[in-house]
Write a protein that holds these residues in place. Structure first.
Motif: not given
Length: 117
Positions: A3, A5, A107-108
């Protein structure tokens, strides 16, 4: 899945497409090591023209076709992970340029099995 951000660090490695590491393309070795290190991602971009420390211009123009075009490998992850990866780049990159930039990940998102089909 990683994750990612917010604040991040981008490392960009500028090399030639003919640069090799143990008989395979250097950019391939960098990408595979980044993957093995668990970094968020890596992409390779082939340039159409450029020059570096040698001042030799490489171009894809037809009249002066070069077989050693510039390549940029871009990796983005959090600062700690990128900095932990830098010693591998020291080992791999004998000629070229390695730069670091602060960046912000907006955004990933990877593909899910449902989206991939």
């Amino acid at each position: 899945m990683t994750r990612l951000t917010g604040r991040a660090l981008r490392v960009t490695i500028f090399i030639g497409e003919n640069d090799v590491w143990q008989h395979k393309p250097l950019y391939t070795e960098i990408v595979h090591r980044a993957h093995k290190a668990g970094l968020a991602g890596a992409s390779v971009f082939r340039g159409i023209e450029g020059f570096g420390a040698s001042s030799l211009i490489h171009t894809s123009r037809l009249l002066s076709l070069s077989e050693d075009l510039p390549v940029a490998v871009v990796i983005v992850d959090d600062e700690q992970r990128v900095r932990a990866f830098l010693p591998q780049l020291d080992e791999l990159v004998g000629e070229g340029l390695v730069i670091l930039d602060d960046c912000e990940v907006i955004r990933y998102v990877g593909r899910t099995e449902e989206r991939a089909t």
